[in-house]
Design a protein around this motif. Sequence first.
Motif, PDB file in Angstrom:
ATOM      1  N   ARG A  58     -10.997   4.356   4.060  1.00 10.90           N
ATOM      2  CA  ARG A  58     -11.682   3.154   4.530  1.00 10.90           C
ATOM      3  C   ARG A  58     -11.345   2.891   5.990  1.00 10.90           C
ATOM      4  O   ARG A  58     -12.215   2.507   6.777  1.00 10.90           O
ATOM      5  N   HIS A  90       0.837  -1.209   0.000  1.00  4.23           N
ATOM      6  CA  HIS A  90       0.000   0.000   0.000  1.00  4.23           C
ATOM      7  C   HIS A  90       0.872   1.260   0.000  1.00  4.23           C
ATOM      8  O   HIS A  90       0.618   2.197  -0.760  1.00  4.23           O
ATOM      9  N   LYS A  99     -15.697  -7.122   6.917  1.00  2.00           N
ATOM     10  CA  LYS A  99     -15.707  -7.633   5.548  1.00  2.00           C
ATOM     11  C   LYS A  99     -16.229  -6.612   4.552  1.00  2.00           C
ATOM     12  O   LYS A  99     -16.315  -6.895   3.364  1.00  2.00           O
ATOM     13  N   MET A 100     -16.594  -5.419   5.042  1.00  2.00           N
ATOM     14  CA  MET A 100     -17.187  -4.416   4.163  1.00  2.00           C
ATOM     15  C   MET A 100     -16.139  -3.640   3.382  1.00  2.00           C
ATOM     16  O   MET A 100     -15.056  -3.377   3.880  1.00  2.00           O
ATOM     17  N   ARG A 101     -16.511  -3.274   2.154  1.00  2.00           N
ATOM     18  CA  ARG A 101     -15.695  -2.378   1.349  1.00  2.00           C
ATOM     19  C   ARG A 101     -16.076  -0.953   1.703  1.00  2.00           C
ATOM     20  O   ARG A 101     -17.032  -0.707   2.434  1.00  2.00           O
ATOM     21  N   LYS A 102     -15.344  -0.003   1.137  1.00  2.00           N
ATOM     22  CA  LYS A 102     -15.576   1.401   1.471  1.00  2.00           C
ATOM     23  C   LYS A 102     -17.010   1.821   1.167  1.00  2.00           C
ATOM     24  O   LYS A 102     -17.669   2.440   2.004  1.00  2.00           O
ATOM     25  N   ASP A 103     -17.521   1.471  -0.011  1.00  2.00           N
ATOM     26  CA  ASP A 103     -18.882   1.892  -0.361  1.00  2.00           C
ATOM     27  C   ASP A 103     -19.923   1.258   0.556  1.00  2.00           C
ATOM     28  O   ASP A 103     -20.917   1.884   0.909  1.00  2.00           O
ATOM     29  N   GLU A 104     -19.665   0.026   1.000  1.00  2.00           N
ATOM     30  CA  GLU A 104     -20.582  -0.645   1.928  1.00  2.00           C
ATOM     31  C   GLU A 104     -20.539   0.031   3.297  1.00  2.00           C
ATOM     32  O   GLU A 104     -21.565   0.188   3.954  1.00  2.00           O
ATOM     33  N   ARG A 120     -18.711  -5.342   9.762  1.00  2.00           N
ATOM     34  CA  ARG A 120     -17.889  -4.245   9.241  1.00  2.00           C
ATOM     35  C   ARG A 120     -16.526  -4.706   8.730  1.00  2.00           C
ATOM     36  O   ARG A 120     -15.994  -4.119   7.796  1.00  2.00           O
TER      37      ARG A 120
END
Length: 132
Positions: A104, A73, A121-126, A119
């Motif tokens: 994120r 990253h 397992k969530m992506r940024k949009d989720e 939370r």
Amino acid sequence: MPRGDKSSYTGKQQRKAEHIEQSYEERGVAPKEAEARAWATVNKQSGGGERSSGSGRKKSATAKRADRKDSAHRAAQSRAGKSPNQGAARNKRSGSTSLAELTRDELMQKARERDIRGRSKMRKDELLRALS
């Protein structure tokens, strides 16, 4: 230990290398090349043969994976011409509270504070949808 000596590897590592080697040979790779590839794979996955407890601190596989991800990253940010904390500094300077401008990790922290289920397992949009 002479080069090529496999005595420092665990039984699990040796079985894994043998399985990988057989797989390569089934695909038509020469036996010597298959063995070399198999041990290279085992070394990459586990960091080489097991060492005695006195040879330095040990890191778990999860910690190694996290370090590699963090390093990748930072390298990507460097290639993009950003410093690692540039995004966070920008958000703090602007005084903006817009969720869309947060990283994120910052969204994850807010989700943690609100105890939002799933939370991790969530992506940024989720995360944005869950926090809105």
